[in-house]
Write a protein that holds these residues in place. Structure first.
Motif, short mmCIF file in Angstrom:
data_model
loop_
_atom_site.label_atom_id
_atom_site.label_comp_id
_atom_site.label_asym_id
_atom_site.label_seq_id
_atom_site.Cartn_x
_atom_site.Cartn_y
_atom_site.Cartn_z
N SER A 18 1.13 -53.16 22.93
CA SER A 18 1.10 -54.09 24.06
C SER A 18 -0.29 -54.20 24.66
O SER A 18 -0.81 -55.29 24.86
CB SER A 18 2.10 -53.64 25.13
N ARG A 19 -0.90 -53.04 24.96
CA ARG A 19 -2.22 -53.04 25.61
C ARG A 19 -3.25 -52.48 24.62
O ARG A 19 -3.13 -51.33 24.17
CB ARG A 19 -2.17 -52.19 26.89
N VAL A 20 -4.25 -53.31 24.32
CA VAL A 20 -5.21 -52.96 23.27
C VAL A 20 -6.63 -53.14 23.79
O VAL A 20 -6.98 -54.19 24.33
CB VAL A 20 -5.02 -53.87 22.03
N LEU A 21 -7.43 -52.09 23.64
CA LEU A 21 -8.87 -52.19 23.90
C LEU A 21 -9.57 -52.21 22.55
O LEU A 21 -9.50 -51.26 21.78
CB LEU A 21 -9.36 -51.01 24.73
N CYS A 22 -10.18 -53.35 22.23
CA CYS A 22 -10.88 -53.52 20.96
C CYS A 22 -12.37 -53.28 21.16
O CYS A 22 -12.96 -53.77 22.14
CB CYS A 22 -10.68 -54.94 20.42
N LEU A 23 -12.98 -52.56 20.25
CA LEU A 23 -14.42 -52.35 20.24
C LEU A 23 -14.96 -52.71 18.86
O LEU A 23 -14.40 -52.27 17.85
CB LEU A 23 -14.77 -50.89 20.54
N THR A 24 -16.02 -53.50 18.82
CA THR A 24 -16.69 -53.79 17.55
C THR A 24 -18.03 -53.06 17.56
O THR A 24 -18.86 -53.29 18.44
CB THR A 24 -16.89 -55.30 17.35
N LEU A 25 -18.20 -52.17 16.61
CA LEU A 25 -19.35 -51.28 16.56
C LEU A 25 -20.32 -51.75 15.48
O LEU A 25 -20.03 -51.64 14.29
CB LEU A 25 -18.89 -49.84 16.28
#
Length: 303
Positions: A145-152
């Motif tokens: 439901s709750r997603v923190l996306c990081l592109t490295l």
């Protein structure tokens, strides 16, 4: 009716591109069209635009006709007006303040067959947001439901998802939906969650090699390379801790080329996160998520 979209995921090192077909609200990425090109982000404006034009043209080659061009581009960037505001980040300095789409259309129109693109609609979207939307459509984000996306990668991209929708300025997400510019230690998050900082960690461990070489060395069991990723992971965990505390995601979903080294970073990242920290996973699709997400955004805006 099938709609055909050239989709680009633009980074500081390379441009990933592919042809996306839309049929009955379902997106299909034509695998044989998925290619990578150098972005030449550190060079002059003309070379940067030539790289983008070349990627569009070579991807368009796989289509009989074209409805749109969707571009995921890193920030800082004015996506509404299509103007890059990157400066002193080691990428795209030469196009600071330039309106991107008119420059691309002008160059494409001058190429053989360019008149066929005259009425094609272009859209621009933050590259990390494109990645997140693609993951929400086809990837691991569908499971949470709750997603923190990081592109490295060259820098630190970010996106906050709630039930598959991008959010900003609410529920613990920053107003601009990004964390790269948040104050951290002696600078901002992007100073420490970036290729630049990974290279510093490598030098501190006595290594002079690029990211791909570091990853290969870690896979071969080279202790200094493994320690480099541990050091980077520890700093990453520290840098995102406050965002995790405020947003309370179910999962921290990583993308970008550096994310492939998650097995060497995972423990170090988790040590810096709060107790009852979220799941920590790496995308299975990487740039393909961004290509699908940018194309999906194009479709949403074309309606």
């Amino acid at each position: 009716m099938v709609q055909t979209i050239v989709s680009l995921d633009v980074g500081g090192t390379s441009i990933q591109s592919g042809l996306v077909l839309s049929l009955r609200e379902k997106l299909y990425l034509l695998e044989e069209s998925v290619l990578a090109y150098p972005s030449h982000a550190e060079r002059n404006a003309e070379e940067i635009f030539q790289s983008l034009v070349s990627a569009i043209e070579k991807t368009y080659y796989f289509a009989d006709s074209l409805d749109g061009v969707a571009i995921g581009f890193p920030g800082p960037f004015d996506y509404w007006n299509g103007i890059s505001y990157m400066r002193n980040l080691g990428k795209f300095d030469a196009i600071y303040g330039v309106r991107l789409i008119p420059e691309l259309k002008k160059r494409l129109a001058a190429r053989p067959g360019g008149h066929r693109l005259a009425n094609v609609k272009f859209t621009l979207l933050n590259d990390a947001w494109a990645f997140a939307l693609g993951e929400a459509r086809e990837g691991l984000a569908r499971q949470y439901s709750r997603v923190l996306c990081l592109t490295l990668g060259t820098g630190c991209g970010s996106a906050f998802l709630v039930d598959g929708k991008l959010i900003r300025g609410e529920q613990g997400a920053p107003c601009n939906g990004m964390i790269y510019d948040q104050p951290f230690q002696d600078g901002i998050v992007d100073d420490y969650v970036s290729r630049r900082y990974l290279m510093k960690c490598a030098r501190d461990n006595g290594l002079e090699m690029d990211g791909a070489e570091l990853f290969q060395s870690a896979q071969e069991g080279e202790e200094a390379a493994i320690q480099t990723f541990k050091d980077y992971g520890s700093m990453l965990g520290q840098a995102v801790r406050s965002s995790v505390e405020q947003f309370r995601p179910d999962v921290l979903l990583l993308g970008g080329q550096i994310s492939r080294a998650l097995p060497y970073m995972e423990e170090a990242i988790k040590e810096q996160l709060p107790q009852n920290s979220p799941d920590l996973v790496c995308s299975h699709m990487l740039s393909r998520s961004a290509l699908l997400g940018a194309a999906g955004d194009w479709l949403d805006r074309a309606i």
